[in-house]
Design a protein around this motif. Sequence first.
Motif, short mmCIF file in Angstrom:
data_model
loop_
_atom_site.label_atom_id
_atom_site.label_comp_id
_atom_site.label_asym_id
_atom_site.label_seq_id
_atom_site.Cartn_x
_atom_site.Cartn_y
_atom_site.Cartn_z
N LEU A 34 -1.37 -2.81 -12.69
CA LEU A 34 -2.54 -2.29 -11.98
C LEU A 34 -2.14 -1.18 -11.01
N VAL A 35 -1.04 -1.39 -10.30
CA VAL A 35 -0.55 -0.36 -9.37
C VAL A 35 -0.08 0.86 -10.16
N LEU A 36 0.64 0.65 -11.23
CA LEU A 36 1.12 1.76 -12.05
C LEU A 36 -0.05 2.54 -12.65
N ILE A 45 -1.31 9.41 -4.55
CA ILE A 45 -2.28 8.46 -4.03
C ILE A 45 -1.61 7.64 -2.92
N THR A 46 -2.37 7.26 -1.94
CA THR A 46 -1.79 6.44 -0.87
C THR A 46 -1.78 4.98 -1.29
N ILE A 50 -4.67 2.69 -3.24
CA ILE A 50 -4.39 1.78 -4.34
C ILE A 50 -5.00 0.41 -4.04
N ALA A 51 -4.78 -0.09 -2.83
CA ALA A 51 -5.34 -1.39 -2.44
C ALA A 51 -6.87 -1.34 -2.47
N LYS A 58 -2.94 -5.23 0.62
CA LYS A 58 -1.95 -4.23 1.03
C LYS A 58 -0.54 -4.78 0.84
N GLN A 59 -0.37 -6.07 1.11
CA GLN A 59 0.95 -6.69 0.96
C GLN A 59 1.39 -6.69 -0.50
N THR A 60 0.48 -6.99 -1.42
CA THR A 60 0.82 -6.99 -2.85
C THR A 60 1.19 -5.58 -3.30
N VAL A 61 0.41 -4.59 -2.88
CA VAL A 61 0.71 -3.19 -3.24
C VAL A 61 2.08 -2.81 -2.68
#
Length: 145
Positions: A34-36, A45-46, A50-51, A58-61
């Motif tokens: 998902l992040v990729l 992108i910041t 992404i979050a 934010k922690q997962t990202v």
Amino acid sequence: MQFNSNMMWEAWGRTNALYTVWCASAGQNPYRMLVLYAINAREPITQKAIADNTGLSKQTVSTVMRALKSDGYAELTAGGTDRREKYVRLTPEGKDYADKALAPLYELEKRVFDIAGAERMKQMTDAIALFNIVFEKEMETLKGE
């Protein structure tokens, strides 16, 4: 058939479940994918964007970003006016990795889009975008009450 919010909720949930199943079948971590996907779609992108756009914390990202950086696939650069804001970019190796990891998913999505038809897919995307705008506006209204 009359529409109710359960129908939307179930459709949204099923879509998420299908992407998760695809990730598992491809041997990919769904959070990493998902992040990729987000980086590949909107680079630079910041992490905050992404979050915000994926619903991940934010922690997962941040955790996924640390792994992508450690693997040499991503780099962070300082933002323009706010030096605390970091922009994410893929390295050349990261672009190759993203292309290989995401290509099968993009191909599957293209097949689905072709079967469903461009007009129907545009209608769906427009409807989701409208839902999101109105939902966000109504949440703000509720905060003010």
